[in-house]
Design a protein around this motif. Sequence first.
Motif, PDB file in Angstrom:
ATOM      1  N   UNK A  46     -13.401 -17.213  44.713  1.00 22.54           N
ATOM      2  CA  UNK A  46     -13.268 -17.189  43.262  1.00 22.54           C
ATOM      3  C   UNK A  46     -12.472 -18.378  42.740  1.00 22.54           C
ATOM      4  N   UNK A  47     -11.478 -18.817  43.507  1.00 20.28           N
ATOM      5  CA  UNK A  47     -10.728 -20.014  43.118  1.00 20.28           C
ATOM      6  C   UNK A  47     -11.642 -21.239  43.109  1.00 20.28           C
ATOM      7  N   UNK A  48     -12.542 -21.315  44.079  1.00 15.38           N
ATOM      8  CA  UNK A  48     -13.482 -22.436  44.149  1.00 15.38           C
ATOM      9  C   UNK A  48     -14.390 -22.465  42.923  1.00 15.38           C
ATOM     10  N   UNK A  49     -14.906 -21.303  42.527  1.00 16.16           N
ATOM     11  CA  UNK A  49     -15.749 -21.247  41.325  1.00 16.16           C
ATOM     12  C   UNK A  49     -14.946 -21.619  40.084  1.00 16.16           C
ATOM     13  N   UNK A  50     -13.721 -21.110  39.987  1.00 16.30           N
ATOM     14  CA  UNK A  50     -12.868 -21.387  38.834  1.00 16.30           C
ATOM     15  C   UNK A  50     -12.607 -22.884  38.708  1.00 16.30           C
ATOM     16  N   UNK A  51     -12.268 -23.532  39.821  1.00 16.31           N
ATOM     17  CA  UNK A  51     -12.001 -24.972  39.816  1.00 16.31           C
ATOM     18  C   UNK A  51     -13.260 -25.767  39.515  1.00 16.31           C
ATOM     19  N   UNK A  52     -14.397 -25.311  40.047  1.00 21.01           N
ATOM     20  CA  UNK A  52     -15.657 -26.011  39.821  1.00 21.01           C
ATOM     21  C   UNK A  52     -16.038 -25.989  38.343  1.00 21.01           C
ATOM     22  N   UNK A  53     -15.930 -24.805  37.717  1.00 14.10           N
ATOM     23  CA  UNK A  53     -16.253 -24.690  36.292  1.00 14.10           C
ATOM     24  C   UNK A  53     -15.294 -25.521  35.457  1.00 14.10           C
ATOM     25  N   UNK A  54     -14.029 -25.514  35.820  1.00 15.85           N
ATOM     26  CA  UNK A  54     -13.024 -26.254  35.058  1.00 15.85           C
ATOM     27  C   UNK A  54     -13.193 -27.767  35.213  1.00 15.85           C
ATOM     28  N   UNK A  55     -13.568 -28.217  36.406  1.00 15.08           N
ATOM     29  CA  UNK A  55     -13.632 -29.655  36.691  1.00 15.08           C
ATOM     30  C   UNK A  55     -14.936 -30.301  36.247  1.00 15.08           C
ATOM     31  N   UNK A  56     -15.999 -29.539  36.186  1.00 16.84           N
ATOM     32  CA  UNK A  56     -17.304 -30.128  35.873  1.00 16.84           C
ATOM     33  C   UNK A  56     -17.600 -30.008  34.381  1.00 16.84           C
ATOM     34  N   UNK A  57     -17.697 -31.138  33.660  1.00 13.67           N
ATOM     35  CA  UNK A  57     -17.939 -31.081  32.207  1.00 13.67           C
ATOM     36  C   UNK A  57     -19.277 -30.476  31.840  1.00 13.67           C
ATOM     37  N   UNK A  58     -20.246 -30.520  32.771  1.00 11.76           N
ATOM     38  CA  UNK A  58     -21.548 -29.926  32.488  1.00 11.76           C
ATOM     39  C   UNK A  58     -21.492 -28.399  32.494  1.00 11.76           C
ATOM     40  N   UNK A  59     -20.469 -27.854  33.145  1.00  8.53           N
ATOM     41  CA  UNK A  59     -20.356 -26.399  33.238  1.00  8.53           C
ATOM     42  C   UNK A  59     -19.385 -25.825  32.215  1.00  8.53           C
ATOM     43  N   UNK A  60     -18.189 -26.428  32.109  1.00  7.73           N
ATOM     44  CA  UNK A  60     -17.192 -25.761  31.262  1.00  7.73           C
ATOM     45  C   UNK A  60     -17.469 -25.900  29.769  1.00  7.73           C
ATOM     46  N   UNK A  61     -18.539 -26.601  29.400  1.00  7.09           N
ATOM     47  CA  UNK A  61     -18.914 -26.670  27.995  1.00  7.09           C
ATOM     48  C   UNK A  61     -19.959 -25.617  27.634  1.00  7.09           C
ATOM     49  N   UNK A  62     -20.447 -24.879  28.631  1.00  9.18           N
ATOM     50  CA  UNK A  62     -21.513 -23.897  28.399  1.00  9.18           C
ATOM     51  C   UNK A  62     -20.961 -22.478  28.488  1.00  9.18           C
ATOM     52  N   UNK A  63     -21.298 -21.629  27.512  1.00  5.53           N
ATOM     53  CA  UNK A  63     -20.770 -20.247  27.488  1.00  5.53           C
ATOM     54  C   UNK A  63     -21.006 -19.480  28.781  1.00  5.53           C
ATOM     55  N   UNK A  64     -22.193 -19.640  29.389  1.00  7.31           N
ATOM     56  CA  UNK A  64     -22.512 -18.903  30.615  1.00  7.31           C
ATOM     57  C   UNK A  64     -21.469 -19.156  31.698  1.00  7.31           C
TER      58      UNK A  64
END
Length: 314
Positions: A46-64
């Motif tokens: 879960x930490x890996x997913x959290x960091x991935x979403x936070x670090x990747x601008x393509x992900x953390x800008x999307x509601x999903x």
Amino acid sequence: MGKTKNTSLDTVVTDFILLGLSHPPNLRSLLFLVFFIIYILTQLGNLLILLTVWADPKLHARPMYILLGVLSFLDMWLSSVIVPRIILNFTPASKAIPFGGCVAQLYFFHFLGSTQCFLYTLMAYDRYLAICQPLRYPVLMNGRLCTVLVAGAWVAGSIHGSIQATLTFRLPYCGPNQVDYFICDIPAVLRLACADTTVNELVTFVDIGVVAASCFMLILLSYANIVHAILKIRTADGRRRAFSTCGSHLTVVTVYYVPCIFIYLRAGSKSPLDGAVAVFYTVVTPFLNPLIYTLRNQEVKSALKRMTAGRGTE
């Protein structure tokens, strides 16, 4: 349904003994190792997913993926409230938990659990809008609205946890202090109360069982519409991608809600299966979420590769 005990009110319980999961003594070391490994992998995944979403601008800008990041954060904390106590029961250490510790565990368990319940519903609504109303999706579900909805889920979860903890521990506990469960949860603790618990059981039935069942039905309704929309997609690749994205969410939701409904719609009764069933939504679901959402989600896997390769902004 309710019950009244005639134990003397002069005795006040200051701590509880958590009996834990029933298990053969010769499997104690193996179960300790299994739950310890599950806990570590749950935290890391879960930490890996959290960091991935936070670090990747393509992900953390999307509601999903904002919702996915919040889910991973919840899973880490929910697992930390439950699993260490289970692990402790497989050791020679004392199984006692202070009265205040029991109150805190019950509060945080229901606070985090109900927040997760509402979050799953939001995730289904998000997928419904994205697939059934793709042209209006950027307007109907933007980052700001997503943040407001997530904040609402946290507030509702906190209120729910406070109500359940207050109602449970306003009762007198003056007799046996052995909780026949692996955590301080409402049905198991109420059996030790020295007063009538009918009101508590009714509130538990409505506030947890009915709410969880209602959220589950809303999710199923969302996915019924989603499946109908997917079947209209002309390309096989488009149908496959849509089913893959939604299938992972529906798998997790089923593993979470069905055991939860089984336990809390019958809060006044006891079954030998309760402990094993509860393990599914308290231990197994937080462990499976990272696996399901990464192995079945191409965008998350691509983001992980970019982050690993040091190209997070590509």
